[in-house]
Design an enzyme around this catalytic site. Structure first.
Site, PDB file in Angstrom:
ATOM      1  N   HIS A  88     -21.544  46.822 -21.619  1.00  0.00           N
ATOM      2  CA  HIS A  88     -22.250  47.936 -22.260  1.00  0.00           C
ATOM      3  C   HIS A  88     -21.292  49.103 -22.478  1.00  0.00           C
ATOM      4  CE1 HIS A  88     -24.965  51.282 -22.959  1.00  0.00           C
ATOM      5  NE2 HIS A  88     -25.817  50.366 -23.388  1.00  0.00           N
ATOM      6  N   GLU A 157     -23.803  47.192 -30.468  1.00  0.00           N
ATOM      7  CA  GLU A 157     -24.287  48.563 -30.285  1.00  0.00           C
ATOM      8  C   GLU A 157     -23.156  49.532 -30.626  1.00  0.00           C
ATOM      9  OE1 GLU A 157     -27.670  48.728 -27.172  1.00  0.00           O
ATOM     10  OE2 GLU A 157     -25.807  48.705 -26.062  1.00  0.00           O
TER      11      GLU A 157
END
Ligand code: 13P
Length: 237
Positions: A88, A157
């Site tokens: 992430h 992302e």
């Protein structure tokens, strides 16, 4: 489709239990068969029986040992957790995890057969440097990662879209996902400022197999609505 909620550093154990129960009830009432993943904060992890899959936002590449402040696979195992988020942007850019560390983590949890949601995405200055530079940067995030791993899910992302309210245009998402699909056939999620107001149009795009939602997922009703959008899209196919 795959609809995932990354709760980040939010919701206590009690709040998380209530949150997951709300989602379970919704899935049952509405007869939803989409794949729903929830990634609670570490201390909110718990055993869970139901349709929602609970995953860890992070764990160290170890069963146990001397890694102060980290948890290992023993701790996930205690709760029957077999799903993990790796790479992430907040782990890469805020915590400072390197690609080498991520590869080690990936391989460790892959060996154990975990479902891995592996995140990739470029910061703003790289995006502004043009398409080629951006793809070059993203390609590096695939280095050392087994893109054929059967339990792999990839989440694109863009760093600049996370928590900012900014998103790429729908056309941009389609273009980038098309390129990323050339690198791996794994299901590909889009994440970054997905909300109830844009989730349906993002989910409907070619090459988008689901969404990874942060802040907007903290509202259980909103998250459920997004899950329902995915169900409606599949029903109408
Ligand atoms: P936001 O939905 O808050 O932009 O966060 C996205 C994210 O980081 C999910 O992992």
């Amino acid at each position: 489709m795959i609809i995932a909620a990354n709760l980040k550093t939010n919701l206590t154990r009690l709040q998380t239990t209530e949150y997951i129960n709300k989602i379970e009830n919704f899935l049952k009432t509405k007869n939803i068969n989409q794949e729903v993943l929830v990634f609670p904060a570490m201390t909110s992890l718990n055993k869970h029986v139901g349709s929602v899959t609970i995953g860890a936002q992070n764990a160290y590449a170890t069963n146990n040992g001397a890694f102060t402040g980290e948890i290992g696979q023993d701790h996930l195992n205690e709760f029957g957790i077999k799903t993990i988020l790796i790479g992430h942007s907040e782990r890469r850019h805020v915590i400072g995890e390197t690609q080498e560390m991520l590869i080690e983590k990936f391989n460790f949890y892959k060996e154990l057969g975990y479902k891995i949601v592996y995140c990739i995405g470029e910061p703003l200055e790289i995006r502004e440097a043009g398409h080629d530079k951006m793809m070059e940067y993203i390609s590096k995030q695939y280095e050392g990662i087994d893109t054929n791993y059967k339990n792999l899910i990839i989440a694109y992302e863009p760093v600049w879209a996370i928590g900012t309210g900014l998103t790429p245009t729908l056309e941009d998402i389609v273009t980038i996902h098309k390129k990323l699909k050339e690198k791996s056939h794994a299901p590909l999620l889009y994440g970054g400022s997905v909300k109830v107001t844009n989730a349906a149009e993002v989910l409907a795009l070619d090459g988008v197999d689901g969404i990874l939602v942060g802040s907007a997922a903290l509202n259980a009703e909103h998250f459920c609505t997004m899950v329902e959008y995915a169900q409606n899209l599949e029903n109408n196919k």
